[in-house]
Motif scaffolding. Structure first.
Motif, mmCIF file in Angstrom:
data_model
loop_
_atom_site.group_PDB
_atom_site.id
_atom_site.type_symbol
_atom_site.label_atom_id
_atom_site.label_comp_id
_atom_site.label_asym_id
_atom_site.label_seq_id
_atom_site.Cartn_x
_atom_site.Cartn_y
_atom_site.Cartn_z
ATOM 1 N N LEU A 125 27.491 -13.883 14.092
ATOM 2 C CA LEU A 125 27.284 -13.831 15.541
ATOM 3 C C LEU A 125 26.146 -12.878 15.914
ATOM 4 C CD1 LEU A 125 29.213 -15.660 17.140
ATOM 5 C CD2 LEU A 125 30.404 -14.753 15.145
ATOM 6 N N SER A 126 25.512 -12.283 14.918
ATOM 7 C CA SER A 126 24.328 -11.454 15.146
ATOM 8 C C SER A 126 23.418 -11.601 13.927
ATOM 9 C CB SER A 126 24.703 -9.984 15.356
ATOM 10 O OG SER A 126 25.214 -9.412 14.158
ATOM 11 N N THR A 127 22.159 -11.270 14.136
ATOM 12 C CA THR A 127 21.203 -11.312 13.028
ATOM 13 C C THR A 127 20.270 -10.118 13.134
ATOM 14 O OG1 THR A 127 19.630 -12.717 11.842
ATOM 15 C CG2 THR A 127 19.466 -12.701 14.240
ATOM 16 N N VAL A 128 19.578 -9.831 12.016
ATOM 17 C CA VAL A 128 18.710 -8.657 11.944
ATOM 18 C C VAL A 128 17.267 -9.103 11.765
ATOM 19 C CG1 VAL A 128 18.161 -6.562 10.649
ATOM 20 C CG2 VAL A 128 20.555 -7.253 10.948
ATOM 21 N N HIS A 129 16.394 -8.545 12.592
ATOM 22 C CA HIS A 129 14.954 -8.768 12.448
ATOM 23 C C HIS A 129 14.362 -7.508 11.803
ATOM 24 C CE1 HIS A 129 14.794 -12.482 14.865
ATOM 25 N NE2 HIS A 129 15.778 -11.925 15.572
ATOM 26 N N LEU A 130 14.154 -7.590 10.495
ATOM 27 C CA LEU A 130 13.612 -6.456 9.753
ATOM 28 C C LEU A 130 12.095 -6.491 9.864
ATOM 29 C CD1 LEU A 130 14.457 -4.089 7.979
ATOM 30 C CD2 LEU A 130 14.184 -5.570 5.979
ATOM 31 N N GLU A 131 11.528 -5.487 10.483
ATOM 32 C CA GLU A 131 10.091 -5.466 10.766
ATOM 33 C C GLU A 131 9.453 -4.275 10.036
ATOM 34 O OE1 GLU A 131 9.816 -5.301 14.963
ATOM 35 O OE2 GLU A 131 10.548 -7.338 15.295
ATOM 36 N N LEU A 132 8.683 -4.573 8.977
ATOM 37 C CA LEU A 132 7.951 -3.538 8.249
ATOM 38 C C LEU A 132 6.613 -3.292 8.940
ATOM 39 C CD1 LEU A 132 8.702 -4.698 4.597
ATOM 40 C CD2 LEU A 132 9.921 -3.018 5.977
ATOM 41 N N ARG A 133 6.196 -2.047 8.957
ATOM 42 C CA ARG A 133 4.991 -1.689 9.706
ATOM 43 C C ARG A 133 3.721 -2.222 9.033
ATOM 44 N NH1 ARG A 133 6.170 4.625 11.461
ATOM 45 N NH2 ARG A 133 8.085 4.190 12.660
ATOM 46 N N LYS A 134 3.669 -2.147 7.722
ATOM 47 C CA LYS A 134 2.441 -2.540 7.021
ATOM 48 C C LYS A 134 2.473 -4.020 6.676
ATOM 49 C CE LYS A 134 1.611 2.038 5.023
ATOM 50 N NZ LYS A 134 1.368 2.798 3.766
ATOM 51 N N LYS A 135 1.320 -4.666 6.893
ATOM 52 C CA LYS A 135 1.219 -6.096 6.644
ATOM 53 C C LYS A 135 1.415 -6.415 5.169
ATOM 54 C CE LYS A 135 -1.862 -10.030 7.369
ATOM 55 N NZ LYS A 135 -3.180 -10.463 7.895
ATOM 56 N N VAL A 136 0.929 -5.515 4.291
ATOM 57 C CA VAL A 136 1.066 -5.744 2.847
ATOM 58 C C VAL A 136 2.525 -5.793 2.450
ATOM 59 C CG1 VAL A 136 0.536 -4.812 0.565
ATOM 60 C CG2 VAL A 136 -1.135 -4.612 2.417
ATOM 61 N N LEU A 137 3.338 -4.897 3.012
ATOM 62 C CA LEU A 137 4.764 -4.882 2.691
ATOM 63 C C LEU A 137 5.475 -6.111 3.260
ATOM 64 C CD1 LEU A 137 5.586 -1.109 3.319
ATOM 65 C CD2 LEU A 137 5.240 -2.267 1.125
ATOM 66 N N ARG A 138 5.034 -6.532 4.446
ATOM 67 C CA ARG A 138 5.652 -7.720 5.030
ATOM 68 C C ARG A 138 5.399 -8.950 4.168
ATOM 69 N NH1 ARG A 138 3.677 -5.453 9.979
ATOM 70 N NH2 ARG A 138 1.939 -6.943 10.029
ATOM 71 N N GLU A 139 4.202 -9.077 3.604
ATOM 72 C CA GLU A 139 3.899 -10.206 2.740
ATOM 73 C C GLU A 139 4.636 -10.090 1.409
ATOM 74 O OE1 GLU A 139 2.211 -12.914 3.343
ATOM 75 O OE2 GLU A 139 1.734 -12.316 5.396
ATOM 76 N N GLN A 140 4.721 -8.877 0.889
ATOM 77 C CA GLN A 140 5.335 -8.664 -0.419
ATOM 78 C C GLN A 140 6.840 -8.929 -0.394
ATOM 79 O OE1 GLN A 140 4.537 -4.777 -1.999
ATOM 80 N NE2 GLN A 140 5.745 -5.102 -3.861
ATOM 81 N N TYR A 141 7.499 -8.536 0.700
ATOM 82 C CA TYR A 141 8.953 -8.663 0.770
ATOM 83 C C TYR A 141 9.392 -9.742 1.776
ATOM 84 C CZ TYR A 141 8.889 -4.210 -1.706
ATOM 85 O OH TYR A 141 8.677 -3.220 -2.638
ATOM 86 N N LYS A 142 8.537 -10.765 1.909
ATOM 87 C CA LYS A 142 8.841 -11.809 2.897
ATOM 88 C C LYS A 142 10.161 -12.501 2.582
ATOM 89 C CE LYS A 142 6.160 -15.387 2.935
ATOM 90 N NZ LYS A 142 5.016 -16.318 3.222
ATOM 91 N N ASP A 143 10.415 -12.816 1.344
ATOM 92 C CA ASP A 143 11.663 -13.501 0.978
ATOM 93 C C ASP A 143 12.883 -12.606 1.199
ATOM 94 O OD1 ASP A 143 10.213 -15.712 0.268
ATOM 95 O OD2 ASP A 143 10.096 -15.174 -1.857
ATOM 96 N N ALA A 144 12.730 -11.317 0.888
ATOM 97 C CA ALA A 144 13.849 -10.393 1.093
ATOM 98 C C ALA A 144 14.162 -10.223 2.573
ATOM 99 C CB ALA A 144 13.531 -9.051 0.450
ATOM 100 N N ILE A 145 13.090 -10.143 3.378
ATOM 101 C CA ILE A 145 13.289 -9.991 4.826
ATOM 102 C C ILE A 145 14.039 -11.183 5.410
ATOM 103 C CG2 ILE A 145 12.056 -9.906 7.030
ATOM 104 C CD1 ILE A 145 9.905 -8.242 5.634
ATOM 105 N N SER A 146 13.732 -12.359 4.902
ATOM 106 C CA SER A 146 14.391 -13.568 5.425
ATOM 107 C C SER A 146 15.888 -13.555 5.160
ATOM 108 C CB SER A 146 13.750 -14.817 4.815
ATOM 109 O OG SER A 146 13.985 -14.851 3.413
ATOM 110 N N LEU A 147 16.326 -12.831 4.123
ATOM 111 C CA LEU A 147 17.756 -12.772 3.830
ATOM 112 C C LEU A 147 18.527 -11.982 4.877
ATOM 113 C CD1 LEU A 147 17.628 -12.236 -0.046
ATOM 114 C CD2 LEU A 147 18.248 -14.318 1.183
ATOM 115 N N TYR A 148 17.867 -11.044 5.522
ATOM 116 C CA TYR A 148 18.540 -10.286 6.588
ATOM 117 C C TYR A 148 18.640 -11.094 7.877
ATOM 118 C CZ TYR A 148 18.071 -6.139 3.645
ATOM 119 O OH TYR A 148 18.182 -5.238 2.615
#
Length: 945
Positions: free
Chosen positions: A830-853
């Protein structure tokens, strides 16, 4: 029947020349002078003759008295809107004869509703100067005020069958011994002189044949409580014969009235009564000498106030529809002592308070025809369904005929009304259909479960009926409940007949016998102040007697004000469900009505913590705005951290929250820095809950529905001290293992819609008050120790957070592990998490992990029932299956290693027993073993809880 001298005088068997004080009476309505007595103040206003005498003798005193009287009259006039526009008694009477089709307002329709509402809400006596001729307010209040209509009064309990038996005749006599008759001012002198006391009653006699009319009128004139007026209603063609029949009787207070039209329309005469009571007597009924006195006195007792009383009645046998039980003949059959009892109808004679008559007059206008034997059913049923007035049949002494309803009958005989009714039931199936469908109103629902309880719905239109139909149909299908549905009436688009015809098609099956419909018959089309007041007073009377556990409605207009007021007056929870929320609230029918009555006990707060991410806050607020809140008031607090920027502050300040109160707080930087999450809420009571959210969360529209359902299910229906909260989030990753994160699939472990896990949820959850207070005490003491003497070390085996030094999560998970607390989790999030990393490099590197949240949000209505708590699957802190015994054993093992205190026998939500460091050995170096030991200073520490 023996008659004394006074009886002979009133019956007309003595010569007119023998009568005394003949000028004191009139065959017409009382004169203006007779109404100049104010019963409340017991002061007689001066007539013109008295005034002239006073002017001649003491002019200055006269002017002073007249000024005071004028001031009182003006004040009464302007404070009582009912006085203006009220037709005079003489005008009302003349209009009654001139035009039958003209509609007259009962005096109760000119009520000062502001005053009446005060009376309803205040149990204290209120003294008001009444207008001339008005019923004394104190007595009127006794019959109309809901406070006097005690929901637990004997008559109401008797009508519901919750008491085993009524009173015997001797017990009733004892009840009336301490009760005085209501009386008119003119009766004071006659009572003191030993004569029969005049009472504020208008007797209305209906006659179609004049055979027994003389005996009937004579019986009324010889009552020990003498009616103030006697009206005989007959057809125009029979008027002369009626006049001739009673010519030898005392005509000082007898009036003959001609009335043509439908057979039952003679009852409309009650609309023009100005006395406090109206006594309706059907044709050929001769009451006993003390009959009226007995009924009047009983109507003043707390046991029988607000009930329709009589000695002739009928009980409809639901088990055998071709059988009726007539009272009093069944009362006197056998050796069992006769007692008062609830009946389906009172026959032949009805003593009504004037405030009740407006309900009957309105119902009369809607009836095409009422057969003569069914008039008693019409009166009894209408009074109960519209005003909550039960019908009670009274026993009478088999020998002392003075208390009989009809002295011409023997106790073994049936009245003509009862014989006619039996004939109708046995010969006409349509009559059976009229008699039996709605006998629920007498408190005997034809359901298998005798302990079934009433649930009450209010609808104001066909649209609202269709919206509430899913809930109505589901409640009707439960054996534990039976239904009452109230409607505003035909003028507003929905009558009781329309509800009856619509419900079977809306539900898909026929169930007319298990739904009782109350038509309030509101006489206004628009939702204005008149409608609000009408609903308030009429609905209050009904609910006072029915006493449902809850009232459910979908009204969002001004009528909801009435329903809320009624709810407070009669102490019945009023549940408002917006139309769009009803499909998501069908789980309500799973609970008992006792659980649903706790609906408003639950106070859920929303706490949002935010920093400098205005776009994330806007996303969270938007999802919260679009959610379903089941009509509840939900307060919102936005807790801004010290890092919050100007854009975020502006957004928080300007955001409009319409579900409840909004509070905005800004945090000042603290050293050492503590968690804004922990500081965002502290419970004010054990019924206050908090949904704590950070700005990285987005909510499902059904998050609140899930929270409310789960709280009712696992906090009020069942309770476990181990359950510390309800998660909105269903994780796909478990991060508690010290070896690293691992995937988690709830649907692969649990087949039901929910499960329990020891892991606290930080991505949207409801926290329970007792556990949150204990956590506050625990983290306060632990942080003081960590930042101070470091006397206690707590390490949960194989827990990732154990290595964290400053995180509040560490202390929460410590407490959860030590106490074996668990949280309820949904399988569908009933809720979800939007994990937002500040650096673009980290967002690209952990894109699959972020989607799990960022898990999918559930927008599906809850259809499956939540299982019982002992049937829920249980997982530990690491998402592995476990039992509660295993969790308790783990917690006790660690507790024995870190605390020296004795374990509390009962759970007190107090962390004291967890915060006892063990004693330490201190090494003291000595040069020689024979040297004395030095004295060591005592070291004191302070631990805050």
């Amino acid at each position: 029947m023996g008659l004394d001298d006074e009886d002979l005088e009133r019956a007309g068997t003595r010569s007119r020349r023998q009568l005394t004080n003949s000028k004191k009476y009139s065959e017409y309505l009382p004169t203006e002078e007779e109404y100049e007595q104010d019963e409340n103040l017991n002061i007689r206003l001066p007539t013109s003759r008295c005034v002239s005498r006073l002017v001649k003798s003491r002019p200055r005193t006269c002017y002073l008295i007249l000024s005071i009287l004028l001031l009182v009259l003006l004040t009464t006039f302007y404070q009582s809107p009912s006085i203006r526009g009220l037709p005079s008694r003489k005008a009302a009477t003349s209009l009654f004869f001139q035009q039958d089709s003209l509609e007259f307002n009962d005096s109760s329709q000119y009520t000062d509703y502001a005053l009446l509402e005060t009376l309803l809400l205040d149990k204290k006596a209120v003294r008001v100067v009444a207008s001339p001729g008005a019923a004394p307010l104190a007595r009127l209040n006794n019959h109309f005020n809901v406070n006097s209509l005690d929901r637990d009064s004997f008559a109401n309990l008797l009508s519901k069958g919750t008491v085993s038996g009524g009173h015997t005749f001797d017990e009733l006599r004892r009840l009336t011994n301490s009760v005085s008759l209501p009386a008119t001012a003119a009766s004071m002198s006659s009572a003191s002189a030993g004569k029969a006391r005049r009472v504020p009653v208008t007797a209305i006699i209906h006659t179609t044949t004049v055979t027994q009319l003389y005996t009937q009128v004579q019986a009324i004139l010889t009552q020990t409580a003498l009616p103030e007026h006697i009206w005989i209603v007959c057809d125009t063609a029979a008027k002369q014969e009626v006049e001739a029949r009673i010519i030898t009787l005392d005509r000082r207070r007898v009036k003959v009235m001609a009335r043509d039209g439908k057979a039952h329309m003679w009852l409309q005469a009650m609309a023009h009564v100005v006395t406090e009571f109206v006594w309706i007597i059907d044709q050929d009924i001769a009451p006993g000498k003390r009959y009226l006195e007995n009924l009047l006195k009983l109507s003043q007792t707390s046991q029988y106030r607000g009930a329709l009383l009589g000695t002739e009645g009928v009980v409809l046998n639901m088990a055998a529809k071709n059988k009726i039980e007539c009272i009093p003949d069944t009362m006197h059959s056998g050796s069992k002592q006769m007692r008062s009892q609830a009946v389906d109808m009172i026959n032949d004679s009805w003593l009504l308070h004037r405030s009740w008559t407006s309900n009957l007059v309105r119902a009369l206008a809607k009836k095409a025809a009422v057969p003569e034997p069914l008039i008693g059913l019409f009166i009894s049923r209408t009074l109960y369904m519209t005003a909550g007035i039960p019908s009670i049949a009274l026993p009478s002494d088999p020998i002392e005929r003075a208390y009989w309803g009809d002295v011409r009958l023997q106790r073994t005989q049936k009245s003509e009304t009862c014989k006619a009714l039996e004939a109708m039931v046995n010969s006409d199936k349509r009559t059976q259909a009229m008699l039996y469908p709605d006998m629920l109103y007498r408190g005997q629902p034809p359901v298998p479960n005798a302990a079934a309880e009433p649930v009450f719905f209010y609808v104001d239109s066909r649209r609202e009926l269709e919206q509430l139909a899913p809930l109505i149909c589901r409640f009707e299908a439960k054996e534990e409940t039976y239904l009452h549905v109230a409607t505003s009436g035909d003028l507003r688009g929905l009558s009781d007949q329309r509800i009856r015809s619509a419900l079977p098609s809306l539900c898909g099956y026929n169930f007319p016998a298990r739904v009782v419909v109350h038509d309030l018959d509101i006489l206004h089309e628009s939702t204005d102040e008149n409608v609000v007041n009408d609903v308030l007073h009429r609905l209050t009377r009904i609910l006072t007697v029915i006493r449902p556990k809850v009232m459910i409605h979908t009204l969002g207009n001004d009528l909801s004000i009435s329903l809320d007021a009624v709810s407070k007056i009669v102490h019945i929870p009023s549940i408002y469900l917006p139309a769009q929320d009803i499909p998501h609230a069908l789980w309500m029918t799973e609970f008992s009505l006792d659980i649903l009555s706790e609906w408003h006990s639950i106070d859920i707060k929303m706490m949002i913590t935010t920093d400098k991410k205005p776009h994330a806050l806007a996303r969270l607020l938007n999802s919260a705005t679009n959610a379903h809140y089941l009509g509840d008031k939900v307060d919102l607090t936005i807790f801004m951290d010290q890092t919050t920027d100007q854009v975020t502050q502006t957004l928080a300040n300007n955001y409009s929250w319409k579900r409840g109160a909004k509070d905005v707080r800004h945090r000042i930087a603290a050293t050492p820095k503590s968690s804004v999450f922990v500081e965002s809420w502290y419970p004010a009571s054990n019924h206050e809950y908090a949904i704590i959210l950070n700005n990285g969360i987005e909510l499902s529209p059904l998050f609140y529905v899930w929270a409310k359902y789960a709280i009712l299910k696992y906090r009020y229906e069942t309770f476990s001290e181990h359950l510390c909260g309800i998660s909105l989030y269903s994780p796909q990753i478990i991060e508690t293992d010290s070896s690293g994160r691992r995937l988690f699939n709830a649907s692969g472990v649990v087949q039901e819609g929910a499960f329990m896990m020891q892991l606290p949820s930080y991505s949207g959850a409801v926290y329970f008050p007792e556990h949150w207070r204990e956590f506050h005490d625990y983290i306060t003491a632990r942080m003081l120790d960590v930042n101070g003497f470091e006397m206690q070390e707590v390490t949960v085996p194989n827990l990732r957070s154990s290595g964290w030094n400053r995180s509040w999560i560490k202390y929460f998970e410590e407490l959860v592990y030590l106490r074996s607390y668990v949280m309820l989790y949904p399988v569908r999030s009933l809720s979800t998490v939007h994990l937002e990393l500040r650096k673009k490099v980290l967002r690209e590197q952990y894109k699959d992990a972020i989607s799990l949240y960022n898990v999918p949000l559930s927008n599906t209505t809850i259809t499956a029932s939540l299982p019982a708590m002992d049937q829920l699957r249980l997982l530990d802190l690491w998402g592995s299956p476990a039992s509660m015994e295993e969790l308790e054993e783990r917690g006790l093992t660690l507790r024995a290693e870190i605390s020296a205190c004795t374990l509390m026998e009962e759970q007190q939500y107090d962390p004291t027993d967890l915060l006892c460091p063990f004693a330490r050995l201190v090494t003291v170096p000595l040069e020689d073993e024979n040297d004395p030991l030095p004295e060591l200073p005592t070291k004191e520490i302070t631990v805050y809880f």
